[in-house]
Design an enzyme around this catalytic site. Structure first.
Site, PDB file in Angstrom:
ATOM      1  N   TYR A  23       0.858  -1.364   0.093  1.00 46.52           N
ATOM      2  CA  TYR A  23      -0.212  -0.071   0.016  1.00 46.52           C
ATOM      3  C   TYR A  23       0.944   1.070   0.126  1.00 46.52           C
ATOM      4  O   TYR A  23       2.163   1.594   0.885  1.00 46.52           O
ATOM      5  CB  TYR A  23      -0.972   0.301   1.265  1.00 46.52           C
ATOM      6  CG  TYR A  23      -2.242  -1.190   1.047  1.00 46.52           C
ATOM      7  CD1 TYR A  23      -2.434  -1.816   0.285  1.00 46.52           C
ATOM      8  CD2 TYR A  23      -3.009  -1.025   1.829  1.00 46.52           C
ATOM      9  CE1 TYR A  23      -3.733  -2.227  -0.347  1.00 46.52           C
ATOM     10  CE2 TYR A  23      -4.142  -2.020   2.337  1.00 46.52           C
ATOM     11  CZ  TYR A  23      -4.446  -2.540   1.100  1.00 46.52           C
ATOM     12  OH  TYR A  23      -5.435  -3.089   1.271  1.00 46.52           O
TER      13      TYR A  23
ATOM     14  N   SER B 148      -7.303 -13.193   0.970  1.00 50.10           N
ATOM     15  CA  SER B 148      -8.126 -12.431   0.404  1.00 50.10           C
ATOM     16  C   SER B 148      -8.128 -12.982  -0.897  1.00 50.10           C
ATOM     17  O   SER B 148      -7.256 -13.236  -1.546  1.00 50.10           O
ATOM     18  CB  SER B 148      -7.296 -11.232   0.887  1.00 50.10           C
ATOM     19  OG  SER B 148      -8.378 -10.086  -0.051  1.00 50.10           O
ATOM     20  N   ASP B 149      -9.398 -12.814  -1.721  1.00 48.32           N
ATOM     21  CA  ASP B 149      -9.321 -12.553  -2.883  1.00 48.32           C
ATOM     22  C   ASP B 149      -8.951 -13.634  -3.613  1.00 48.32           C
ATOM     23  O   ASP B 149      -8.532 -13.765  -4.749  1.00 48.32           O
ATOM     24  CB  ASP B 149      -8.492 -11.275  -3.511  1.00 48.32           C
ATOM     25  CG  ASP B 149      -8.992 -10.026  -2.909  1.00 48.32           C
ATOM     26  OD1 ASP B 149     -10.279  -9.564  -2.975  1.00 48.32           O
ATOM     27  OD2 ASP B 149      -8.114  -9.380  -2.929  1.00 48.32           O
TER      28      ASP B 149
ATOM     29  N   GLY C 134     -16.442   4.964  -2.766  1.00 48.79           N
ATOM     30  CA  GLY C 134     -16.773   5.715  -2.881  1.00 48.79           C
ATOM     31  C   GLY C 134     -18.423   6.037  -4.280  1.00 48.79           C
ATOM     32  O   GLY C 134     -18.867   6.907  -3.842  1.00 48.79           O
TER      33      GLY C 134
ATOM     34  N   TYR D 225     -19.807   9.943  -7.643  1.00 47.74           N
ATOM     35  CA  TYR D 225     -20.098  10.631  -8.636  1.00 47.74           C
ATOM     36  C   TYR D 225     -21.639  10.435  -9.917  1.00 47.74           C
ATOM     37  O   TYR D 225     -22.435  10.148  -8.712  1.00 47.74           O
ATOM     38  CB  TYR D 225     -19.110   8.793  -9.094  1.00 47.74           C
ATOM     39  CG  TYR D 225     -18.224   9.075  -8.770  1.00 47.74           C
ATOM     40  CD1 TYR D 225     -17.021   9.343  -9.087  1.00 47.74           C
ATOM     41  CD2 TYR D 225     -17.844   7.823  -7.566  1.00 47.74           C
ATOM     42  CE1 TYR D 225     -15.586   9.528  -8.439  1.00 47.74           C
ATOM     43  CE2 TYR D 225     -16.763   7.383  -7.315  1.00 47.74           C
ATOM     44  CZ  TYR D 225     -15.529   8.054  -7.599  1.00 47.74           C
ATOM     45  OH  TYR D 225     -14.164   8.389  -7.615  1.00 47.74           O
TER      46      TYR D 225
ATOM     47  N   THR E  69      -9.163  11.669   4.668  1.00 47.17           N
ATOM     48  CA  THR E  69      -9.815  13.003   5.903  1.00 47.17           C
ATOM     49  C   THR E  69     -10.866  12.243   7.526  1.00 47.17           C
ATOM     50  O   THR E  69     -11.522  11.175   7.489  1.00 47.17           O
ATOM     51  CB  THR E  69     -10.339  13.767   5.961  1.00 47.17           C
ATOM     52  OG1 THR E  69     -12.385  13.457   5.234  1.00 47.17           O
ATOM     53  CG2 THR E  69      -9.519  14.681   4.527  1.00 47.17           C
TER      54      THR E  69
END
Length: 357
Positions: free
Chosen positions: A66, A163-164, A223, A229, A302
């Protein structure tokens, strides 16, 4: 009854078939660092961390690559004072050197080297939870499981997750681990949200039966479910978007930003208005309705976004709102699930008899 604080982050849940207690929302650190073009600087990342931990949160998710390692480095610095009280989860599998084929993948060499590097960046001598990040389709499962078990026996890792990865591989691995007395998997990290519900076909039922707690990543679909969007953002396909470096490009590449995704986001926003909550809170709260889901991962840019996300723990739905969300986001379960749910199949097995589970 356990007494919980205002945010309910301290209403801990047991992770899978283990005794490990974790908060009902995990803090994701993929936004820690600006190397990928859309993350948080160090000061804001620290505010996010402090907000989460200050409200009782203890479950923090990261990965070896990351923001090119910055996420682990900052997390190690932030967590140093409270290390023993926190559950730090990281992942291995991602390629660490572009010209070295053994610097990524699921095999023992990649696993050991990645874990050692993560321990250094996180400034700790053990990981609470290690995930295999992405299935490589090459490494024998016995090699993965034995190497993981060796890390547990050495005290460098406490618990294991995956994962995945296809459901049949996970269930096979869990069965092998149990039969051979190796450390079991206790967590399954998958993409799961109102746009991506196909995990309901096999992954989530498998996790429930095999003792893995489900940890959804991207519960807000990058998001899209926050209603940020619109159709004007549908500017390129997923192949072209993969070459971009913005958050929107990543969401398009992951195929969350589509006509269907926007239609679902519209309903989420309408339900949010009805219940007096934000779209993000509604979308997050929906993922937590399934008892198999232990802790969705929230990745805020944030501290203000994080504070809003934590409000999901207080959302209550009525049946009408749930039905609207279910209808707009429904997916076909496919064979054999749809076939087995038909009256003809039921009658073949049970006739007119009434049999309760």
């Amino acid at each position: 009854m356990t007494r919980c604080g205002v945010s309910a982050l301290d209403c801990y849940r047991v992770l899978g078939r283990s005794g490990l207690r974790v908060s009902p929302l995990a803090l994701g650190s993929m936004t820690f660092g600006t190397e990928w073009g859309w993350g948080s600087d160090k000061l804001e990342a620290r505010r996010i961390f402090d907000t989460y931990v200050g409200r009782g949160g203890n479950f923090i998710d990261t990965a070896n690559q990351y923001t090119n390692g910055t996420a682990e480095e900052w997390l190690g610095e932030f967590a140093a004072a409270d290390r023993e009280s926190l559950v730090l989860a990281t992942k291995y599998s991602a390629l660490r050197r572009l010209t070295d084929p053994n610097s990524g993948g699921n095999h023992r060499k990649s696993m050991i080297a990645s874990v050692e590097a993560s321990l250094r960046r996180l400034r700790t001598d053990y990981l609470d939870l290690l995930y295999l990040h992405l299935w490589d389709g090459l490494t024998p499962v016995e090699e993965i499981l034995r190497a993981m078990d060796d890390l547990v026996r050495a005290g460098k890792v406490l618990y294991l997750g995956i994962s995945d990865t296809p459901a049949w591989q996970v269930s096979r691995m869990q069965a092998i681990a149990e039969l051979r007395g190796w450390s079991p998997l206790i967590a399954l990290q998958i993409e799961y949200n109102l746009i991506e519900r196909t995990g309901e076909r096999d992954l989530i039922p498998m996790a429930r039966q095999m003792g893995l707690g489900v940890i959804p990543w991207s519960p807000l679909a990058g998001g899209v479910l926050t209603n940020k969007y619109h159709r004007a953002d549908l500017t390129c396909d997923s192949v072209a978007a993969a070459a971009g470096d913005s958050r929107k490009h990543l969401v398009i590449a992951n195929e969350s930003l589509t006509e269907r995704g926007l239609a679902i986001a519209t309903v989420v926003a309408e339900v949010a208005e009805k219940v007096g909550r934000t779209p993000a809170q509604v979308a997050l709260a929906w993922t937590m309705r399934d008892p198999s889901v232990i802790a969705p991962i929230v990745g805020a840019r944030t501290a203000r976004q994080l504070a809003d996300n934590l409000g999901a723990l207080e959302v209550e739905f009525d049946e009408e709102h749930l039905q609207r969300l279910e209808r707009v986001s429904a997916v076909e379960l496919g064979f054999p699930h749809d076939f087995l749910s038909r009256p003809a199949a039921h009658r073949t097995v049970f006739g007119d008899l009434q049999v309760q589970a």
